[in-house]
Design an enzyme around this catalytic site. Structure first.
Site, PDB file in Angstrom:
ATOM      1  N   LYS A 188      11.856   9.352   2.218  1.00 20.09           N
ATOM      2  CA  LYS A 188      10.637   8.967   1.478  1.00 20.09           C
ATOM      3  C   LYS A 188       9.436   8.968   2.419  1.00 20.09           C
ATOM      4  O   LYS A 188       9.493   8.388   3.506  1.00 20.09           O
ATOM      5  CB  LYS A 188      10.800   7.567   0.877  1.00 20.09           C
ATOM      6  CG  LYS A 188       9.549   7.071   0.163  1.00 20.09           C
ATOM      7  CD  LYS A 188       9.791   5.761  -0.569  1.00 20.09           C
ATOM      8  CE  LYS A 188       9.443   4.547   0.234  1.00 20.09           C
ATOM      9  NZ  LYS A 188       8.010   4.328   0.464  1.00 20.09           N
ATOM     10  N   ASP A 246       5.944   9.277  -2.097  1.00 22.10           N
ATOM     11  CA  ASP A 246       5.643   7.975  -2.712  1.00 22.10           C
ATOM     12  C   ASP A 246       4.157   7.662  -2.534  1.00 22.10           C
ATOM     13  O   ASP A 246       3.772   6.849  -1.704  1.00 22.10           O
ATOM     14  CB  ASP A 246       6.535   6.926  -2.029  1.00 22.10           C
ATOM     15  CG  ASP A 246       6.285   5.510  -2.506  1.00 22.10           C
ATOM     16  OD1 ASP A 246       5.769   5.331  -3.619  1.00 22.10           O
ATOM     17  OD2 ASP A 246       6.630   4.572  -1.751  1.00 22.10           O
ATOM     18  N   LYS A 276       2.155   6.883  -5.267  1.00 20.26           N
ATOM     19  CA  LYS A 276       1.769   5.960  -6.349  1.00 20.26           C
ATOM     20  C   LYS A 276       0.392   6.281  -6.929  1.00 20.26           C
ATOM     21  O   LYS A 276      -0.546   5.496  -6.868  1.00 20.26           O
ATOM     22  CB  LYS A 276       1.795   4.509  -5.850  1.00 20.26           C
ATOM     23  CG  LYS A 276       3.167   4.024  -5.406  1.00 20.26           C
ATOM     24  CD  LYS A 276       3.162   2.548  -5.092  1.00 20.26           C
ATOM     25  CE  LYS A 276       4.523   2.026  -4.666  1.00 20.26           C
ATOM     26  NZ  LYS A 276       4.977   2.523  -3.350  1.00 20.26           N
ATOM     27  N   ASP A 308      -5.008   7.221 -11.652  1.00 18.38           N
ATOM     28  CA  ASP A 308      -6.355   7.783 -11.817  1.00 18.38           C
ATOM     29  C   ASP A 308      -6.465   8.302 -13.246  1.00 18.38           C
ATOM     30  O   ASP A 308      -5.561   8.067 -14.059  1.00 18.38           O
ATOM     31  CB  ASP A 308      -6.558   8.912 -10.776  1.00 18.38           C
ATOM     32  CG  ASP A 308      -8.006   9.031 -10.322  1.00 18.38           C
ATOM     33  OD1 ASP A 308      -8.895   9.055 -11.193  1.00 18.38           O
ATOM     34  OD2 ASP A 308      -8.245   9.114  -9.111  1.00 18.38           O
ATOM     35  N   THR A 368       6.402  -5.285  -6.597  1.00 15.70           N
ATOM     36  CA  THR A 368       7.204  -6.486  -6.315  1.00 15.70           C
ATOM     37  C   THR A 368       6.423  -7.500  -5.477  1.00 15.70           C
ATOM     38  O   THR A 368       6.827  -8.645  -5.352  1.00 15.70           O
ATOM     39  CB  THR A 368       8.526  -6.117  -5.611  1.00 15.70           C
ATOM     40  OG1 THR A 368       8.229  -5.228  -4.549  1.00 15.70           O
ATOM     41  CG2 THR A 368       9.492  -5.473  -6.563  1.00 15.70           C
ATOM     42  N   ARG A 379      13.500  -0.499   7.081  1.00 12.37           N
ATOM     43  CA  ARG A 379      13.872  -1.125   8.355  1.00 12.37           C
ATOM     44  C   ARG A 379      15.364  -1.316   8.613  1.00 12.37           C
ATOM     45  O   ARG A 379      15.785  -1.149   9.766  1.00 12.37           O
ATOM     46  CB  ARG A 379      13.096  -2.446   8.499  1.00 12.37           C
ATOM     47  CG  ARG A 379      11.621  -2.177   8.745  1.00 12.37           C
ATOM     48  CD  ARG A 379      10.759  -3.364   8.429  1.00 12.37           C
ATOM     49  NE  ARG A 379      10.728  -3.635   6.997  1.00 12.37           N
ATOM     50  CZ  ARG A 379      10.021  -4.607   6.443  1.00 12.37           C
ATOM     51  NH1 ARG A 379       9.295  -5.398   7.209  1.00 12.37           N
ATOM     52  NH2 ARG A 379      10.029  -4.783   5.139  1.00 12.37           N
TER      53      ARG A 379
HETATM   54  O1  C5P Z   1      11.726  -1.685   5.370  1.00 13.60           O
HETATM   55  P1  C5P Z   1      12.012  -1.866   3.899  1.00 13.60           P
HETATM   56  O2  C5P Z   1      13.446  -1.576   3.516  1.00 13.60           O
HETATM   57  O3  C5P Z   1      11.517  -3.184   3.381  1.00 13.60           O
HETATM   58  O4  C5P Z   1      11.132  -0.714   3.231  1.00 13.60           O
HETATM   59  C1  C5P Z   1      11.000  -0.616   1.846  1.00 13.60           C
HETATM   60  C2  C5P Z   1      10.153   0.551   1.481  1.00 13.60           C
HETATM   61  O5  C5P Z   1       9.991   0.550   0.069  1.00 13.60           O
HETATM   62  C3  C5P Z   1       8.734   0.540   2.067  1.00 13.60           C
HETATM   63  O6  C5P Z   1       8.363   1.917   2.273  1.00 13.60           O
HETATM   64  C4  C5P Z   1       7.904  -0.075   0.983  1.00 13.60           C
HETATM   65  O7  C5P Z   1       6.574   0.368   0.999  1.00 13.60           O
HETATM   66  C5  C5P Z   1       8.614   0.440  -0.256  1.00 13.60           C
HETATM   67  N1  C5P Z   1       8.438  -0.375  -1.464  1.00 13.60           N
HETATM   68  C6  C5P Z   1       8.767  -1.733  -1.546  1.00 13.60           C
HETATM   69  N2  C5P Z   1       8.564  -2.411  -2.718  1.00 13.60           N
HETATM   70  C7  C5P Z   1       8.067  -1.786  -3.774  1.00 13.60           C
HETATM   71  C8  C5P Z   1       7.766  -0.424  -3.709  1.00 13.60           C
HETATM   72  C9  C5P Z   1       7.966   0.248  -2.533  1.00 13.60           C
HETATM   73  O8  C5P Z   1       9.232  -2.323  -0.579  1.00 13.60           O
HETATM   74  N3  C5P Z   1       7.925  -2.445  -4.898  1.00 13.60           N
END
Ligand code: C5P
Length: 244
Positions: free
Chosen positions: A44, A71, A73, A76, A130, A222
């Site tokens: 992603k 991604d 998002k 517009d 979220t 992460r």
């Molecule tokens: O490091 P981690 O597992 O928290 O990364 C989650 C990824 O998903 C990040 O790229 C974050 O921007 C994305 N994301 C999220 N919650 C959302 C939509 C996207 O954590 N509602």
């Protein structure tokens, strides 16, 4: 929908993880991706990396055989989002997304814009971020429960011709029930059972539980990008979820 079926691979080939490449530049990203393979995971690219590197990195990763979720998002007017989705489709991405809050006409225009592209990307709607709390939504004028808005916008995304939504794993079971087996549910906020926690994600779920709740794909940053051995973590998830 089962990722096994999408891949057409053997039953042991389930690879539900989409690794969030939250890196600042192409050099760091490519150094990390060098250890991975398209048989292990998908990738992603979000706003930070895309703004820094542009389409070249996306195309490079696609050329290496990876399925890429762009991604960005989008949100517009219908014509602008439709043209952006068309450009993403021409780049060859596998998934692209937009805010469902852009409304029916925006989502319909996007779906129509990619309908005739040879390898059409799947389009996802982002329902309620979220990071938004009930208080944030109240301030914006929504007085109901956040979950009601998620259900309503996810149903609207489906009705407008999108292929799925990005949602919290906590909402996956409900949305699966509302929207049926063929609507993609892509869930971030995934943490391994032995994760010590302590970062910014709060409402988390393990890969096995998220898939059991009805998620098709798991966005993970992460827990993989900061692991001492990312390939071992991915193999572990693939084996555990294939066995589940
Ligand atoms: O490091 P981690 O597992 O928290 O990364 C989650 C990824 O998903 C990040 O790229 C974050 O921007 C994305 N994301 C999220 N919650 C959302 C939509 C996207 O954590 N509602």
């Amino acid at each position: 929908m089962n990722p096994l079926m999408l891949d057409g691979g053997a039953a042991t080939e389930r690879r539900p993880v989409i690794v969030a490449l939250d890196f600042a530049d192409a050099a760091q990203t490519l150094a990390f991706v060098r250890g991975l393979s398209p048989q292990l995971c998908r990738l992603k690219i979000g706003k930070e990396l895309f703004t820094a590197t542009g389409p070249a990195l996306v195309e490079q990763l696609i050329t290496q055989g990876f399925d890429v979720f762009l991604d960005l998002k989008y949100h517009d007017i219908p014509n602008t989002v439709a043209q952006a989705c068309k450009a993403a489709a021409q780049m060859g991405v596998w998934l692209a997304d937009m805010h469902a809050g852009g409304g029916r006409r925006m989502m319909e225009a996007a779906a129509e814009a990619v309908a005739n592209v040879r390898e059409r990307p799947k389009l996802l709607g982002v329902t309620v971020l979220t990071s938004m709390t009930a208080a944030d939504l109240h301030e914006l004028g929504w007085t109901g429960e956040p979950q009601e808005l998620v259900r309503r916008w996810a149903a609207l995304a489906k009705d407008s011709g999108l292929d799925g939504v990005v949602c919290s794993a906590q909402e996956a079971a409900l949305l699966r029930q509302d929207l049926g087996a063929d609507f993609l549910l892509v869930t971030p906020g995934i943490r391994l059972a032995d994760d010590a926690g302590g970062d910014d994600q709060r409402r988390v779920m393990t890969p096995e539980n998220a898939l059991a709740a009805g998620a098709d794909y798991l966005v993970m940053g992460r827990p993989i990008t900061r692991a001492a051995d990312p390939v071992a973590v991915l193999r572990g998830i693939n084996q555990a979820t294939a066995a589940a």
